[in-house]
Design a protein around this motif. Structure first.
Motif, PDB file in Angstrom:
ATOM      1  N   UNK A   1     -25.072  25.425  26.316  1.00 49.89           N
ATOM      2  CA  UNK A   1     -24.327  26.633  25.926  1.00 49.89           C
ATOM      3  C   UNK A   1     -22.854  26.318  25.685  1.00 49.89           C
ATOM      4  N   UNK A   2     -22.318  26.910  24.631  1.00 54.39           N
ATOM      5  CA  UNK A   2     -20.913  26.701  24.299  1.00 54.39           C
ATOM      6  C   UNK A   2     -20.092  27.893  24.774  1.00 54.39           C
ATOM      7  N   UNK A   3     -18.868  27.662  25.225  1.00 53.93           N
ATOM      8  CA  UNK A   3     -18.009  28.774  25.664  1.00 53.93           C
ATOM      9  C   UNK A   3     -17.811  29.788  24.548  1.00 53.93           C
ATOM     10  N   UNK A   4     -17.768  31.068  24.928  1.00 55.50           N
ATOM     11  CA  UNK A   4     -17.608  32.128  23.930  1.00 55.50           C
ATOM     12  C   UNK A   4     -16.268  32.052  23.215  1.00 55.50           C
ATOM     13  N   UNK A   5     -15.273  31.487  23.896  1.00 52.38           N
ATOM     14  CA  UNK A   5     -13.954  31.423  23.250  1.00 52.38           C
ATOM     15  C   UNK A   5     -14.009  30.557  21.991  1.00 52.38           C
ATOM     16  N   UNK A   6     -14.882  29.541  22.004  1.00 50.66           N
ATOM     17  CA  UNK A   6     -15.026  28.703  20.810  1.00 50.66           C
ATOM     18  C   UNK A   6     -15.675  29.500  19.691  1.00 50.66           C
ATOM     19  N   UNK A   7     -16.696  30.286  20.048  1.00 50.90           N
ATOM     20  CA  UNK A   7     -17.361  31.113  19.051  1.00 50.90           C
ATOM     21  C   UNK A   7     -16.394  32.136  18.452  1.00 50.90           C
ATOM     22  N   UNK A   8     -15.621  32.805  19.336  1.00 51.49           N
ATOM     23  CA  UNK A   8     -14.682  33.820  18.853  1.00 51.49           C
ATOM     24  C   UNK A   8     -13.581  33.193  18.005  1.00 51.49           C
ATOM     25  N   UNK A   9     -13.151  32.005  18.401  1.00 57.44           N
ATOM     26  CA  UNK A   9     -12.108  31.336  17.631  1.00 57.44           C
ATOM     27  C   UNK A   9     -12.602  31.034  16.217  1.00 57.44           C
TER      28      UNK A   9
END
Length: 272
Positions: free
Chosen positions: A227-235
């Motif tokens: 799983x990747x951190x959501x902050x990366x997805x939002x960025x």
């Protein structure tokens, strides 16, 4: 900690490989399937017998013509052969008639093993290993140990040790990490053996046993599916939105992006 957890997961997954059925092996990459065909499917060079070149043969006694049957002699390879370089030799089981008037008896022919030292020019190392006379002859015929290992297909190398050495040589040629303190020697050795280079993926999967390949596949899949951190997805989503807004007129783009980008050099003053 994460790498250790991945190793434990891979070990648990390969401990009982039966539960995976047929799905996991199907996901092995084409690079490993190519190596597998070279190792297990390709016909090895005859060592303990000489195949006949002709397809038909005439019996000299009664003149009957029959089809030539090139049937290989069954050869046994004990687990000890994986720790040495036997040059394709193995244990042959047959029968021996020691007396013309007695019945034939079972007999085993064993290869003559000896401990020797070989030198790898690419690795710049001397390797103590168990060999046969045929191995030493093949090394001499190929003008060196590295040439013998790199030229010989996996079906003729057979042993795990030989395949691991070949994999190490192929990766060393790709990384070009040998002779770090002597650039001239490094270029000389690289130019000598560069014709044996394989693509990165093929070299990375070359020489792995079936269980090692499955474990490598599981580690790769676990690593890819972490799983990747959501902050990366939002960025990334924000960057895509900014790229879309950049298609608007210049004044509207600068006003809109400045509200979202706190690091912008130009900020919009709030309206009175």
């Amino acid at each position: 900690m994460e790498s250790k957890a991945i190793q434990v997961l891979a070990w648990k997954a390969t401990k009982d490989i039966v539960k995976y059925g047929e799905e996991l092996p199907k996901r092995l990459p084409e690079a490993y399937k190519k190596f597998w065909n070279e190792w297990k499917v390709k016909e090895p060079t005859p060592v303990h017998w000489i195949p006949r070149a002709e397809k038909w043969i005439r019996n000299p006694e009664h003149g009957v013509v029959s089809l030539v049957q090139n049937v290989p002699i069954p050869v046994k390879y004990p687990k000890e052969h994986n720790q040495g370089l036997w040059g394709g030799e193995g244990i042959v089981k047959g029968f021996q008639k020691r007396n013309p008037n007695s019945r034939r008896i079972p007999h085993y022919w064993f290869p003559i093993l000896k401990r020797s030292v070989v030198y790898s020019e690419i690795l710049n190392k001397h390797i103590a290993v168990v060999v046969t006379d045929r191995t030493l002859s093949l090394i001499a015929e190929n003008n060196g140990f590295d040439n013998y290992i790199l030229k010989t297909p996996a079906c003729d190398l057979k042993s795990d040790l030989a395949l691991k050495i070949k994999r190490k040589l192929l990766l060393a040629l790709l990384d070009k990490n040998f002779y770090p303190e002597d650039g001239k020697k490094r270029e000389e050795v690289f130019n000598k053996y560069k014709s044996f280079m394989l693509p990165k993926e093929e070299a990375d999967w070359y020489g792995l046993t079936y269980k090692e390949a499955l474990a490598k596949l599981i580690r790769k899949e676990v690593e890819d599916n972490k799983p990747k951190p959501l902050k990366i997805q939002y960025r990334m989503e924000l960057i895509e939105r900014l790229k879309e807004k950049s298609l608007l007129p210049e004044e509207e783009t600068s006003s809109w992006t400045s509200k979202l980008n706190p690091f912008s050099s130009k900020t919009v003053q709030p309206s009175a």
